[in-house]
Design a protein around this motif. Sequence first.
Motif, PDB file in Angstrom:
ATOM      1  N   LEU A 144     -15.813 -15.809  34.406  1.00 51.61           N
ATOM      2  CA  LEU A 144     -15.127 -16.972  34.947  1.00 51.61           C
ATOM      3  C   LEU A 144     -15.441 -17.100  36.429  1.00 51.61           C
ATOM      4  O   LEU A 144     -15.561 -16.092  37.128  1.00 51.61           O
ATOM      5  N   ASP A 145     -15.589 -18.328  36.893  1.00 51.77           N
ATOM      6  CA  ASP A 145     -15.815 -18.520  38.324  1.00 51.77           C
ATOM      7  C   ASP A 145     -14.476 -18.395  39.056  1.00 51.77           C
ATOM      8  O   ASP A 145     -13.413 -18.235  38.435  1.00 51.77           O
ATOM      9  N   ASP A 146     -14.512 -18.451  40.379  1.00 50.12           N
ATOM     10  CA  ASP A 146     -13.303 -18.229  41.172  1.00 50.12           C
ATOM     11  C   ASP A 146     -12.201 -19.235  40.849  1.00 50.12           C
ATOM     12  O   ASP A 146     -11.035 -18.863  40.725  1.00 50.12           O
ATOM     13  N   ALA A 147     -12.562 -20.512  40.715  1.00 45.16           N
ATOM     14  CA  ALA A 147     -11.562 -21.545  40.432  1.00 45.16           C
ATOM     15  C   ALA A 147     -10.922 -21.330  39.063  1.00 45.16           C
ATOM     16  O   ALA A 147      -9.706 -21.466  38.907  1.00 45.16           O
ATOM     17  N   GLN A 148     -11.738 -20.980  38.086  1.00 53.31           N
ATOM     18  CA  GLN A 148     -11.215 -20.738  36.741  1.00 53.31           C
ATOM     19  C   GLN A 148     -10.290 -19.533  36.737  1.00 53.31           C
ATOM     20  O   GLN A 148      -9.180 -19.587  36.193  1.00 53.31           O
ATOM     21  N   ALA A 149     -10.723 -18.434  37.345  1.00 54.84           N
ATOM     22  CA  ALA A 149      -9.917 -17.208  37.366  1.00 54.84           C
ATOM     23  C   ALA A 149      -8.604 -17.430  38.114  1.00 54.84           C
ATOM     24  O   ALA A 149      -7.544 -16.985  37.660  1.00 54.84           O
ATOM     25  N   ARG A 150      -8.663 -18.134  39.237  1.00 56.16           N
ATOM     26  CA  ARG A 150      -7.443 -18.403  40.003  1.00 56.16           C
ATOM     27  C   ARG A 150      -6.467 -19.234  39.163  1.00 56.16           C
ATOM     28  O   ARG A 150      -5.275 -18.945  39.099  1.00 56.16           O
ATOM     29  N   ALA A 151      -6.982 -20.253  38.488  1.00 56.65           N
ATOM     30  CA  ALA A 151      -6.126 -21.108  37.664  1.00 56.65           C
ATOM     31  C   ALA A 151      -5.497 -20.310  36.510  1.00 56.65           C
ATOM     32  O   ALA A 151      -4.324 -20.498  36.195  1.00 56.65           O
ATOM     33  N   MET A 209     -11.378 -11.514  32.257  1.00 57.29           N
ATOM     34  CA  MET A 209     -11.995 -12.687  32.897  1.00 57.29           C
ATOM     35  C   MET A 209     -13.385 -12.354  33.430  1.00 57.29           C
ATOM     36  O   MET A 209     -14.301 -13.179  33.324  1.00 57.29           O
ATOM     37  N   ARG A 210     -13.552 -11.158  33.970  1.00 63.98           N
ATOM     38  CA  ARG A 210     -14.889 -10.747  34.444  1.00 63.98           C
ATOM     39  C   ARG A 210     -15.876 -10.676  33.288  1.00 63.98           C
ATOM     40  O   ARG A 210     -17.033 -11.068  33.425  1.00 63.98           O
ATOM     41  N   HIS A 211     -15.413 -10.171  32.144  1.00 65.08           N
ATOM     42  CA  HIS A 211     -16.281 -10.071  30.963  1.00 65.08           C
ATOM     43  C   HIS A 211     -16.849 -11.443  30.583  1.00 65.08           C
ATOM     44  O   HIS A 211     -18.004 -11.550  30.172  1.00 65.08           O
ATOM     45  N   TYR A 212     -16.038 -12.482  30.741  1.00 62.42           N
ATOM     46  CA  TYR A 212     -16.484 -13.836  30.398  1.00 62.42           C
ATOM     47  C   TYR A 212     -17.064 -14.589  31.594  1.00 62.42           C
ATOM     48  O   TYR A 212     -17.423 -15.765  31.481  1.00 62.42           O
ATOM     49  N   VAL A 250      -6.947  -8.941  18.522  1.00 64.06           N
ATOM     50  CA  VAL A 250      -7.467  -7.832  19.337  1.00 64.06           C
ATOM     51  C   VAL A 250      -7.827  -8.337  20.731  1.00 64.06           C
ATOM     52  O   VAL A 250      -7.553  -7.667  21.734  1.00 64.06           O
ATOM     53  N   ASN A 251      -8.407  -9.510  20.808  1.00 61.74           N
ATOM     54  CA  ASN A 251      -8.783 -10.080  22.105  1.00 61.74           C
ATOM     55  C   ASN A 251      -7.554 -10.505  22.904  1.00 61.74           C
ATOM     56  O   ASN A 251      -7.521 -10.340  24.133  1.00 61.74           O
ATOM     57  N   ARG A 252      -6.550 -11.043  22.242  1.00 62.71           N
ATOM     58  CA  ARG A 252      -5.311 -11.397  22.951  1.00 62.71           C
ATOM     59  C   ARG A 252      -4.688 -10.152  23.565  1.00 62.71           C
ATOM     60  O   ARG A 252      -4.224 -10.173  24.703  1.00 62.71           O
ATOM     61  N   ALA A 253      -4.694  -9.064  22.816  1.00 58.69           N
ATOM     62  CA  ALA A 253      -4.135  -7.807  23.319  1.00 58.69           C
ATOM     63  C   ALA A 253      -4.959  -7.271  24.490  1.00 58.69           C
ATOM     64  O   ALA A 253      -4.397  -6.778  25.477  1.00 58.69           O
ATOM     65  N   ALA A 254      -6.281  -7.370  24.401  1.00 56.10           N
ATOM     66  CA  ALA A 254      -7.149  -6.900  25.492  1.00 56.10           C
ATOM     67  C   ALA A 254      -6.893  -7.711  26.763  1.00 56.10           C
ATOM     68  O   ALA A 254      -6.832  -7.157  27.865  1.00 56.10           O
ATOM     69  N   PHE A 255      -6.726  -9.019  26.627  1.00 54.24           N
ATOM     70  CA  PHE A 255      -6.432  -9.866  27.779  1.00 54.24           C
ATOM     71  C   PHE A 255      -5.084  -9.477  28.383  1.00 54.24           C
ATOM     72  O   PHE A 255      -4.965  -9.344  29.604  1.00 54.24           O
ATOM     73  N   ALA A 256      -4.084  -9.274  27.546  1.00 56.36           N
ATOM     74  CA  ALA A 256      -2.747  -8.912  28.034  1.00 56.36           C
ATOM     75  C   ALA A 256      -2.759  -7.570  28.770  1.00 56.36           C
ATOM     76  O   ALA A 256      -2.028  -7.394  29.745  1.00 56.36           O
ATOM     77  N   ARG A 257      -3.616  -6.645  28.317  1.00 53.71           N
ATOM     78  CA  ARG A 257      -3.728  -5.326  28.965  1.00 53.71           C
ATOM     79  C   ARG A 257      -4.362  -5.412  30.337  1.00 53.71           C
ATOM     80  O   ARG A 257      -3.934  -4.741  31.266  1.00 53.71           O
ATOM     81  N   ASP A 258      -5.427  -6.213  30.472  1.00 59.99           N
ATOM     82  CA  ASP A 258      -6.163  -6.269  31.744  1.00 59.99           C
ATOM     83  C   ASP A 258      -6.826  -7.629  31.883  1.00 59.99           C
ATOM     84  O   ASP A 258      -7.994  -7.811  31.543  1.00 59.99           O
ATOM     85  N   GLU A 259      -6.058  -8.578  32.387  1.00 58.39           N
ATOM     86  CA  GLU A 259      -6.562  -9.943  32.533  1.00 58.39           C
ATOM     87  C   GLU A 259      -7.813 -10.015  33.410  1.00 58.39           C
ATOM     88  O   GLU A 259      -8.744 -10.749  33.096  1.00 58.39           O
ATOM     89  N   ARG A 264      -4.929 -17.008  36.510  1.00 57.87           N
ATOM     90  CA  ARG A 264      -3.950 -16.102  37.117  1.00 57.87           C
ATOM     91  C   ARG A 264      -2.629 -16.817  37.401  1.00 57.87           C
ATOM     92  O   ARG A 264      -1.557 -16.271  37.205  1.00 57.87           O
ATOM     93  N   GLU A 265      -2.742 -18.039  37.906  1.00 55.53           N
ATOM     94  CA  GLU A 265      -1.562 -18.798  38.314  1.00 55.53           C
ATOM     95  C   GLU A 265      -0.953 -19.599  37.162  1.00 55.53           C
ATOM     96  O   GLU A 265       0.058 -20.272  37.359  1.00 55.53           O
TER      97      GLU A 265
END
Length: 119
Positions: free
Chosen positions: A51-58, A46-49, A33-42, A60-61
Motif C-alpha cells: 500500500l502507498d502512504d495515502a492508502q496505509a494512512r487511510a 499492508m506492507r505485504h500488499y 486466515v487473512n482477516r486474522a493476520a491483518f488483525a494481528r499486525d496491520e 490506519r485511520e
Amino acid sequence: MNQPIPGTVLFDGAQARKGYALNKMCFSFNDAVNRAAFARDEEAYMRHYALDDAQARAVRERDVLGMLAAGGNVYYLAKLAGIPGLDVQDTGAAQTGMSKEEFKAMLVRQNAQPDSLPA
C-alpha cells in the motif's frame, strides 16, 4: 461524458489502477486466515500488499473517504470494515460526516417520508 457528483469519487479506470494494491488487500479478507493476520499486525499486512502512504494512512485511520480517494472500491472496502465490526451504517456515517446515531436517525426520517414524484 461523466458529470461530477459533488462529494463523490468516480471509480473509473484511473481509480482502479490507483487503488489496485488496496483493493487486492481488501479482497484477501474473503479468507478468515487473512482477516486474522491483518488483525494481528496491520502494518505488516499492508506492507505485504505494498500500500502507498495515502492508502496505509487511510486504513490506519479507518478513513473511508480517504480510502475511496486513494482508489478504494466500496465493495472491497466493505470487507475491511467488517474486521473491526463496522457495518454499513458506520460507513455511511463516516461518508456523511455524521455520528452513527445521527445517520440512523436521518435514514428513519427519510423512510418515514412518502415518496413523491414530480408532477
